[in-house]
Design an enzyme around this catalytic site. Structure first.
Site, short mmCIF file in Angstrom:
data_model
loop_
_atom_site.label_atom_id
_atom_site.label_comp_id
_atom_site.label_asym_id
_atom_site.label_seq_id
_atom_site.Cartn_x
_atom_site.Cartn_y
_atom_site.Cartn_z
CD GLN A 194 -3.05 -0.87 0.11
OE1 GLN A 194 -3.21 0.21 -0.46
NE2 GLN A 194 -3.77 -1.94 -0.20
N GLY A 215 1.76 -5.09 -8.30
CA GLY A 215 1.62 -4.22 -9.47
C GLY A 215 0.26 -3.57 -9.61
CB CYS A 342 -15.65 -8.32 6.90
SG CYS A 342 -16.44 -7.42 5.58
N1 PLP Z 1 -0.49 -6.72 1.36
C1 PLP Z 1 -1.29 -5.66 1.50
C2 PLP Z 1 -0.97 -4.64 2.53
C3 PLP Z 1 -2.43 -5.52 0.69
O1 PLP Z 1 -3.21 -4.46 0.85
C4 PLP Z 1 -2.70 -6.52 -0.27
C5 PLP Z 1 -3.90 -6.45 -1.10
O2 PLP Z 1 -4.89 -5.85 -0.74
C6 PLP Z 1 -1.80 -7.60 -0.40
C7 PLP Z 1 -0.71 -7.67 0.44
C8 PLP Z 1 -2.01 -8.66 -1.42
O3 PLP Z 1 -1.66 -8.21 -2.70
P1 PLP Z 1 -2.18 -8.96 -4.00
O4 PLP Z 1 -3.62 -8.60 -4.16
O5 PLP Z 1 -1.35 -8.43 -5.12
O6 PLP Z 1 -1.99 -10.41 -3.80
#
Ligand code: PLP
Length: 406
Positions: A194, A215, A342
């Site tokens: 984020q 990405g 949730c």
């Molecule tokens: N880490 C954080 C802080 C996230 O907000 C998210 C997705 O919302 C992820 C990891 C997972 O990323 P991805 O959707 O690319 O798997």
């Protein structure tokens, strides 16, 4: 200025922390690279062309993230990057010294880190949550205590802490934490999913051993992420195959996705200082506007704007259920979310809000508006306009449900 409607849903989209619209540059890069036929691992001319595109993308990503190209490992997304880091660091360190079994992670990690750590319990890991304050920011004193207890630093396999939280936007003291971890010789994994594109993320300067990036959170396509593995960091492979990506993410590399991700990340990082300032203004206008029209609204997370992502406005509305707020917003043409995975219909606060000690009744009325590169002033005005009606309806619905239950 006109409201930015999604071209497909015709909705106003304020869920950029879930995923953000693909940038034009990324789409164009994708289309160009998709025309390449070769497998980047093949040695013929077609393979070498794909390889060149892949390595150029790796160089751009390394430049955007402040690391060396050979520290960039392409993955399928943030979740896979987090899993490879958490399990890979644990296995490497635990195998080298079985006393190292404790996995210290912040209590507000995304499930990609939290559940990956818990899954290691079957291999002997002991997961230790690091507490946060009511603002969601890591409690510095708790870190020192957690490292020193339970056998001390020699028993810690790794520390995991996100750069910024996906639900309330709390920015964590990553540099400070990396310093403490280095003092004890413990590798730090940082989930920067984020943070990238909004905060300055310099992987080398951060002091982290591994950094996860996704990405599609910066305008790239869904299905591509990056794990930065700093040189000298031991990460045991968690997947097995043809040895691609330094053996950490085997399988034919999705060159078009990688090239598109590099285009998106380069653009997002270059635009970052101006974009972050613009979004901070929109964030504050959104919060102030909603507060002016709706009574009993609280902003979650740090009050100090410098410790909070300008892209996330997590608000709680007294006397409302999140689910009805989201349905009513959807009907009013606004896409938002709670920010946590949730379970529908279950009266359970998100683990992040629970870790922050937020009272249950407050946590159950939460909505996360998340802003991104396509968000405009007009979008914010539209949401501010619809919120009084949405909240009043949600409050009436909740009051009626309480009456019926009595
Ligand atoms: N880490 C954080 C802080 C996230 O907000 C998210 C997705 O919302 C992820 C990891 C997972 O990323 P991805 O959707 O690319 O798997």
């Amino acid at each position: 200025m006109v409201v930015t409607l999604d071209p497909v849903t015709r909705q106003l989209y304020l869920d950029h922390a879930a995923t953000t619209p693909v940038r034009r540059a990324a789409l164009d890069a994708y289309v160009g690279a998709a025309a390449l036929t070769g497998n980047a691992a093949s040695s013929h001319t077609a393979g070498r062309a794909a390889r060149r595109a892949l390595e150029d993308a790796r160089e751009s990503i390394a430049a955007a993230l402040g690391c060396a190209a050979d520290e960039v490992v392409f993955t399928s997304g943030g979740t896979e990057a987090d899993n490879i880091a958490v399990a890979g660091l644990f296995r490497s360190r635990h195998r080298a010294d079985p006393r190292r079994r404790r996995v210290l992670i912040s209590a507000v990690e995304h499930p990609a880190v939290q559940a990956a750590a818990v899954a290691l319990e079957s291999e002997g890991a002991v997961v230790v949550p690091l507490s946060v304050g009511t603002d969601g920011v890591l409690d510095a004193a708790a870190v020192g205590a957690a490292v020193l207890e339970g056998g001390g630093p020699a028993t810690v396999a790794l520390i995991g802490c996100m750069w910024a939280n996906n639900e309330v936007g709390a920015v964590q003291p990553v540099g400070w934490l990396a310093g403490r971890a280095a003092e004890y010789g413990i590798p730090l994994h940082v989930d920067a999913v984020q943070a990238v594109g909004t905060l300055e993320v310099d992987a080398a300067a951060s002091g982290a051993a591994t950094v996860a990036v996704s990405g599609h959170k910066v305008g790239g396509p869904i299905g591509c992420g990056v794990l930065v593995v700093r040189r000298g960091t031991g990460v045991a492979p968690v997947m097995h195959g043809g040895g691609q990506e330094a053996g950490l993410r085997p399988g034919t590399v999705a060159v078009p996705l990688v090239v598109a991700t590099a285009a998106a990340l380069t653009e997002a990082v270059a635009a970052r200082p101006l974009a972050a300032a613009r979004l901070a203004g929109l964030h504050d206008a959104l919060v102030a506007g909603i507060r002016a029209g709706v009574p009993d609204v609280m902003l979650s997370g740090p009050t100090d704007g410098s410790r909070r992502l300008p892209t996330i406005a997590h608000l709680t509305f007294t006397g409302c259920d999140s689910e009805s707020l989201l349905v009513l917003l959807d009907r009013a043409g606004v896409a938002a979310s709670t920010g946590s995975a949730c379970r529908s219909g279950v009266l359970e606060p998100s683990p992040v809000l629970a870790a922050m000690g937020m009272p249950l009744q407050r946590a159950l009325g939460a909505v996360r508006f998340s802003l991104g590169h396509t968000t405009t002033k007009a979008d914010i005005s539209r949401v501010v306009d619809v919120m009084p009606g949405v909240v009043a309806t949600a409050r009436r619905a909740r009051a009626a449900a309480v009456r019926d239950a009595a």
